[in-house]
Design an enzyme around this catalytic site. Structure first.
Site, PDB file in Angstrom:
ATOM      1  N   SER A   1       0.018   7.953  -8.380  1.00 41.72           N
ATOM      2  CA  SER A   1      -0.985   7.339  -8.195  1.00 41.72           C
ATOM      3  C   SER A   1      -2.530   8.080  -8.859  1.00 41.72           C
ATOM      4  O   SER A   1      -3.420   8.050  -9.606  1.00 41.72           O
ATOM      5  CB  SER A   1      -1.697   6.410  -7.467  1.00 41.72           C
ATOM      6  OG  SER A   1      -1.840   7.241  -6.234  1.00 41.72           O
TER       7      SER A   1
ATOM      8  N   ASP B   1     -10.217   7.094   1.329  1.00 44.68           N
ATOM      9  CA  ASP B   1      -8.471   7.578   1.970  1.00 44.68           C
ATOM     10  C   ASP B   1      -8.078   8.646   1.864  1.00 44.68           C
ATOM     11  O   ASP B   1      -6.682   8.750   2.532  1.00 44.68           O
ATOM     12  CB  ASP B   1      -8.159   6.033   0.913  1.00 44.68           C
ATOM     13  CG  ASP B   1      -7.695   7.105  -0.403  1.00 44.68           C
ATOM     14  OD1 ASP B   1      -8.112   8.317  -0.462  1.00 44.68           O
ATOM     15  OD2 ASP B   1      -7.151   5.123  -1.194  1.00 44.68           O
TER      16      ASP B   1
ATOM     17  N   HIS C   1      -6.699   9.910  -2.581  1.00 48.08           N
ATOM     18  CA  HIS C   1      -6.586  10.104  -3.549  1.00 48.08           C
ATOM     19  C   HIS C   1      -8.439  10.833  -4.353  1.00 48.08           C
ATOM     20  O   HIS C   1      -9.097  10.875  -3.502  1.00 48.08           O
ATOM     21  CB  HIS C   1      -6.998   8.971  -4.918  1.00 48.08           C
ATOM     22  CG  HIS C   1      -5.570   7.970  -4.648  1.00 48.08           C
ATOM     23  ND1 HIS C   1      -5.894   6.658  -3.255  1.00 48.08           N
ATOM     24  CD2 HIS C   1      -4.355   7.119  -4.937  1.00 48.08           C
ATOM     25  CE1 HIS C   1      -4.204   5.880  -3.378  1.00 48.08           C
ATOM     26  NE2 HIS C   1      -4.320   6.840  -4.244  1.00 48.08           N
TER      27      HIS C   1
END
Length: 235
Positions: free
Chosen positions: A12, A208, A211
């Site tokens: 990601s 989070d 990321h």
């Protein structure tokens, strides 16, 4: 005009989560990531189009994509290479290194897309690889990571018939604390020809804690460009 092609792959943080919050992208594109007439993206249906954020919108389809490091990389590199830059987005969020083994769907799609892109005209210049967060969840993943990463590099070079293909790997900036440093140590210690490592540790993370924020994606892209130009472009 020569096209310099770069494979963007991993999970990601390569596909891009900059500006994504509550499953929505804020649509903010930093100046370092703006479109350029000389920068193109290879789509999921194997066509070159003008590149713009989010680069992985039709590749990493099970998540909301935002800004990643790809466009800032391309805009930094285009200043120093003659011709055009072509980006092949291949990254998919949440994927472990084991899912990129030869014969897997992810790996074979990356090979298929890379060959098709080159056949349209251009030369594959490097793989930009940012993956590893998923592999920080157990000691087993740690124990097998080096072998799997080296296998990926060997397989990719063999299957693309590019035995000296440059690999620029990112040492992860996040993951499960118990095993993150062990994975990072392996990434930084990969000792293979034409493999270099860029360290993302310390770049700002989203809430989070997994990321990269948009500005960090921009910075990482520029770090990747510096690594490519320093190690693989003759002055």
């Amino acid at each position: 005009m020569e096209k310099h092609i770069f494979i963007l792959s991993g999970q990601s943080n390569m596909s891009g989560r900059g500006g994504v919050k509550n499953n929505q992208w804020d649509g903010i594109v930093p100046p370092q990531c703006l479109p350029n007439a000389a920068i193109h993206r290879f789509t999921a249906d194997l066509k070159w189009i003008s590149a713009n954020e989010p680069l992985h919108v039709d590749i990493d389809t099970k998540a909301v994509c935002g800004v990643g490091p790809g466009m800032s990389f391309a805009n930094a590199v285009i200043k120093d290479v003659m011709g055009q830059v072509g980006l092949i987005p291949c990254a998919v969020g949440g994927t472990a290194i084991e899912e990129w083994a030869r014969d897997s769907d992810l790996y074979e799609n990356m090979i298929k897309r890379s060959k098709a892109a080159a056949e349209c005209g251009g030369k594959i210049r490097a793989l930009l690889w940012y993956q590893g967060e998923t592999n920080t969840s157990s000691q087993h993943y740690v124990d097998t990571y080096k072998q799997n990463m080296q296998g990926l590099i060997r397989n990719l070079r063999q299957d693309l018939n590019l035995p000296e293909l440059p690999i620029i790997q990112v040492a992860i900036a996040s993951g499960h604390e118990e095993y993150m440093e062990k994975i990072r140590d392996i990434q930084k210690a990969i000792d293979m020809n034409n493999v270099v490592c860029v360290d993302a540790k310390g770049l700002e993370l989203t809430e989070d804690k997994m990321h990269l924020v948009t500005d960090a994606c921009v910075e990482l892209g520029q770090m990747l460009a510096h690594a490519f130009l320093t190690h693989f472009v003759s002055n």
